[in-house]
Write a protein that holds these residues in place. Sequence first.
Motif, mmCIF file in Angstrom:
data_model
loop_
_atom_site.group_PDB
_atom_site.id
_atom_site.type_symbol
_atom_site.label_atom_id
_atom_site.label_comp_id
_atom_site.label_asym_id
_atom_site.label_seq_id
_atom_site.Cartn_x
_atom_site.Cartn_y
_atom_site.Cartn_z
ATOM 1 N N GLU A 139 43.725 37.194 30.422
ATOM 2 C CA GLU A 139 44.717 37.126 31.500
ATOM 3 C C GLU A 139 46.065 37.698 31.061
ATOM 4 O O GLU A 139 46.807 38.263 31.869
ATOM 5 N N GLN A 142 45.989 41.488 31.469
ATOM 6 C CA GLN A 142 46.057 41.845 32.881
ATOM 7 C C GLN A 142 47.482 41.696 33.407
ATOM 8 O O GLN A 142 47.972 42.535 34.166
ATOM 9 N N GLY A 167 42.640 50.183 36.511
ATOM 10 C CA GLY A 167 42.853 48.881 35.879
ATOM 11 C C GLY A 167 41.757 48.647 34.862
ATOM 12 O O GLY A 167 41.036 49.569 34.478
ATOM 13 N N TRP A 169 38.963 45.385 33.029
ATOM 14 C CA TRP A 169 38.561 44.000 32.868
ATOM 15 C C TRP A 169 38.563 43.692 31.370
ATOM 16 O O TRP A 169 38.355 44.575 30.548
ATOM 17 N N ARG A 287 39.082 43.904 40.304
ATOM 18 C CA ARG A 287 39.627 42.569 40.025
ATOM 19 C C ARG A 287 38.547 41.501 40.111
ATOM 20 O O ARG A 287 38.534 40.548 39.331
ATOM 21 N N ALA A 290 36.568 41.711 36.943
ATOM 22 C CA ALA A 290 37.311 41.121 35.826
ATOM 23 C C ALA A 290 37.229 39.604 35.860
ATOM 24 O O ALA A 290 37.020 38.942 34.832
#
Length: 363
Positions: A139, A142, A167, A169, A287, A290
Amino acid sequence: MSYNDNKQTVMDRNVKRRQVLLGGLAAAGGVAATATGIGAPMVARADQTFSWRMQTHYPAGSPAGHAFERFIKNVEVMSGGRLKIQGFTSSSVVNIQETLSSARDGIIDADMSWAGYAAGIDPAFQWFGDVNGGYTQPEHVQYWLDYGGGRELADEIYHAHDMHLVGFWGTLPESLVSTVPVPDPASLKGIKLRCPPGLQSDVMAAWDMEPVVMDFGEVFTALDTGIVTAADATELRVNQSIGLYEVAKHATYPGWHAMPFVQLAVNRRRWEELPADLKRIVELALRRAAHERVVEDRTLDEIAVADLAASEGVTFYVWSQEDIIKLRDLARPAWEAWADRSSASRKVYDSHMAFMKKLGLIA
């Protein structure tokens, strides 16, 4: 002027007026004027479809391979079939080290693998793949990308290479698997450790280990025959699935030495041709992937710990935060040396360090 001459003059004026009108409509409304009328919209139509070829380094049937397949399916369902992705696993189209450059060059369209494989293009890509020995919560990474300055740097660096980082994961920190006890930093001295090349090898050497670079597929045999006494392989439950604990009865858990995150990087032209709603669908599907990976990893790792302790006699070592901070301090010179390999690498590294200080991970 005859009647016919006058008629032709009026017709010519009407044609010119029509051409001017169409030109104005094209500028104002995003349409293309043609000799016979208004052409197709210059923006994507609601019924326009797109297709990508995407490669991951994960093998089909592995936990991450299943996540890869779910991501692809989610994009197709959420887009109503307007974006279809053909997925390739185990680097079946191009070499694992060439995935990002192949997406950049249009051989494939998207790369869903570890960004560190592209460090040969620019060392900065390492910091989008892992800060070895740094973060221990996916986290945090991210959040760094979304709110800690990572997005701006990603756009600058990936766009310079004709790619766009959607992005990534993250997995949980990997567990060190060993044939000898690993209870504390002092126990690492002199251990022959399998690891990949690059920053990871430099960090392990900073911890007084003896890195032995070899392919992932050779880990089991190397541990079994004593070529190495420990391995930087992957997360605990995946180590279990490939049988490493049959020959190595010691492990760190929770892990701390590596926490690689997997990027989704798309050829920039292919990304920018998507309409806004499809871009958003890809972002949301990533997302979800992830989130699923972290939930799945945490739950199944805990199950694996209980199972391995009972059935395989594996001993797990929980390191103190003081010991982990000590390792980060030892790793700093290796981090700094890697940061100095390019101006972009220094920018991303400094951003991570500033964010890690806010989290209290480093002084």
